[in-house]
Design a protein around this motif. Structure first.
Motif, PDB file in Angstrom:
ATOM      1  N   GLU A   1       0.833  -1.205   0.000  1.00  0.00           N
ATOM      2  CA  GLU A   1       0.000   0.000   0.000  1.00  0.00           C
ATOM      3  C   GLU A   1       0.868   1.255   0.000  1.00  0.00           C
ATOM      4  O   GLU A   1       0.565   2.238  -0.687  1.00  0.00           O
ATOM      5  CB  GLU A   1      -0.937  -0.018   1.207  1.00  0.00           C
ATOM      6  N   GLN A   2       1.970   1.219   0.750  1.00  0.00           N
ATOM      7  CA  GLN A   2       2.873   2.378   0.771  1.00  0.00           C
ATOM      8  C   GLN A   2       3.511   2.590  -0.596  1.00  0.00           C
ATOM      9  O   GLN A   2       3.623   3.732  -1.071  1.00  0.00           O
ATOM     10  CB  GLN A   2       3.964   2.188   1.826  1.00  0.00           C
ATOM     11  N   VAL A   3       3.920   1.494  -1.231  1.00  0.00           N
ATOM     12  CA  VAL A   3       4.534   1.603  -2.565  1.00  0.00           C
ATOM     13  C   VAL A   3       3.519   2.160  -3.553  1.00  0.00           C
ATOM     14  O   VAL A   3       3.839   3.048  -4.365  1.00  0.00           O
ATOM     15  CB  VAL A   3       5.076   0.221  -3.023  1.00  0.00           C
ATOM     16  N   GLU A   4       2.289   1.680  -3.492  1.00  0.00           N
ATOM     17  CA  GLU A   4       1.255   2.212  -4.387  1.00  0.00           C
ATOM     18  C   GLU A   4       1.025   3.703  -4.134  1.00  0.00           C
ATOM     19  O   GLU A   4       0.868   4.490  -5.075  1.00  0.00           O
ATOM     20  CB  GLU A   4      -0.052   1.436  -4.215  1.00  0.00           C
ATOM     21  N   GLY A   5       1.011   4.084  -2.858  1.00  0.00           N
ATOM     22  CA  GLY A   5       0.847   5.501  -2.518  1.00  0.00           C
ATOM     23  C   GLY A   5       2.013   6.322  -3.048  1.00  0.00           C
ATOM     24  O   GLY A   5       1.815   7.432  -3.590  1.00  0.00           O
ATOM     25  N   LEU A   6       3.231   5.805  -2.904  1.00  0.00           N
ATOM     26  CA  LEU A   6       4.402   6.524  -3.437  1.00  0.00           C
ATOM     27  C   LEU A   6       4.366   6.605  -4.947  1.00  0.00           C
ATOM     28  O   LEU A   6       4.696   7.654  -5.533  1.00  0.00           O
ATOM     29  CB  LEU A   6       5.686   5.825  -2.977  1.00  0.00           C
ATOM     30  N   ASN A   7       3.950   5.519  -5.588  1.00  0.00           N
ATOM     31  CA  ASN A   7       3.839   5.547  -7.058  1.00  0.00           C
ATOM     32  C   ASN A   7       2.817   6.582  -7.496  1.00  0.00           C
ATOM     33  O   ASN A   7       3.033   7.312  -8.473  1.00  0.00           O
ATOM     34  CB  ASN A   7       3.449   4.163  -7.602  1.00  0.00           C
TER      35      ASN A   7
ATOM     36  N   TRP B   1       3.690  14.143  -9.368  1.00  0.00           N
ATOM     37  CA  TRP B   1       4.782  15.122  -9.357  1.00  0.00           C
ATOM     38  C   TRP B   1       5.743  14.980 -10.523  1.00  0.00           C
ATOM     39  O   TRP B   1       6.759  15.644 -10.558  1.00  0.00           O
ATOM     40  CB  TRP B   1       5.566  14.990  -8.043  1.00  0.00           C
ATOM     41  N   THR B   2       5.434  14.184 -11.491  1.00  0.00           N
ATOM     42  CA  THR B   2       6.320  14.084 -12.650  1.00  0.00           C
ATOM     43  C   THR B   2       6.143  15.330 -13.494  1.00  0.00           C
ATOM     44  O   THR B   2       5.095  15.990 -13.467  1.00  0.00           O
ATOM     45  CB  THR B   2       5.988  12.822 -13.497  1.00  0.00           C
ATOM     46  N   PRO B   3       7.163  15.675 -14.284  1.00  0.00           N
ATOM     47  CA  PRO B   3       7.061  16.882 -15.137  1.00  0.00           C
ATOM     48  C   PRO B   3       5.864  16.835 -16.078  1.00  0.00           C
ATOM     49  O   PRO B   3       5.247  17.857 -16.348  1.00  0.00           O
ATOM     50  CB  PRO B   3       8.360  16.885 -15.929  1.00  0.00           C
ATOM     51  N   GLU B   4       5.490  15.661 -16.559  1.00  0.00           N
ATOM     52  CA  GLU B   4       4.337  15.565 -17.448  1.00  0.00           C
ATOM     53  C   GLU B   4       3.067  16.020 -16.723  1.00  0.00           C
ATOM     54  O   GLU B   4       2.220  16.686 -17.296  1.00  0.00           O
ATOM     55  CB  GLU B   4       4.168  14.143 -17.945  1.00  0.00           C
ATOM     56  N   ALA B   5       2.951  15.652 -15.463  1.00  0.00           N
ATOM     57  CA  ALA B   5       1.764  16.016 -14.711  1.00  0.00           C
ATOM     58  C   ALA B   5       1.722  17.519 -14.467  1.00  0.00           C
ATOM     59  O   ALA B   5       0.661  18.123 -14.441  1.00  0.00           O
ATOM     60  CB  ALA B   5       1.731  15.276 -13.374  1.00  0.00           C
ATOM     61  N   LYS B   6       2.886  18.184 -14.326  1.00  0.00           N
ATOM     62  CA  LYS B   6       2.941  19.622 -14.099  1.00  0.00           C
ATOM     63  C   LYS B   6       2.551  20.401 -15.349  1.00  0.00           C
ATOM     64  O   LYS B   6       2.019  21.489 -15.278  1.00  0.00           O
ATOM     65  CB  LYS B   6       4.336  20.025 -13.653  1.00  0.00           C
ATOM     66  N   ARG B   7       2.824  19.841 -16.515  1.00  0.00           N
ATOM     67  CA  ARG B   7       2.516  20.513 -17.773  1.00  0.00           C
ATOM     68  C   ARG B   7       1.026  20.527 -18.039  1.00  0.00           C
ATOM     69  O   ARG B   7       0.528  21.380 -18.744  1.00  0.00           O
ATOM     70  CB  ARG B   7       3.219  19.819 -18.929  1.00  0.00           C
TER      71      ARG B   7
END
Length: 100
Positions: free
Chosen positions: A81-87, A93-99
């Motif tokens: 669950e923690q890994v899924e949350g981090l993913n 927060w990836t640059p694609e998401a910011k664009r």
């Protein structure tokens, strides 16, 4: 006493002597068997106690293994669950998401 009577008496005495010897041998063999039986019974009792103790150890180890397996499964689930949350956070927060 005639010769025949003496001969019969000697034969009877020999039979009696042989019978006495055989009886002593049988009594000795019987005593040995009784002793072996008693030793075997004591050994079996001791082995029974050891088997009981080993059975208790196996049961205890089995329970401990089950408990550890359950704890480990819970930890794996929590970590997944923690890994899924981090993913998910990384995707946000990836640059694609910011664009976008």
């Amino acid at each position: 006493m005639t010769d025949l009577e003496r001969e019969l008496l000697r034969a009877f005495e020999q039979l009696q002597s042989d019978y006495s010897k055989q009886l002593q041998e049988w009594e000795s063999a019987y005593a040995s068997l009784q002793n072996m039986f008693e030793v075997t019974r004591q050994d079996n009792r001791a082995l029974g106690e050891q088997v009981k103790h080993l059975g208790e150890q196996v049961l205890s180890l089995s329970r401990a293994k089950s408990e550890r397996t359950e704890r480990l499964a819970k930890q794996v689930t929590a970590l997944s669950e923690q890994v899924e949350g981090l993913n998910e956070s990384m995707r946000r927060w990836t640059p694609e998401a910011k664009r976008r």
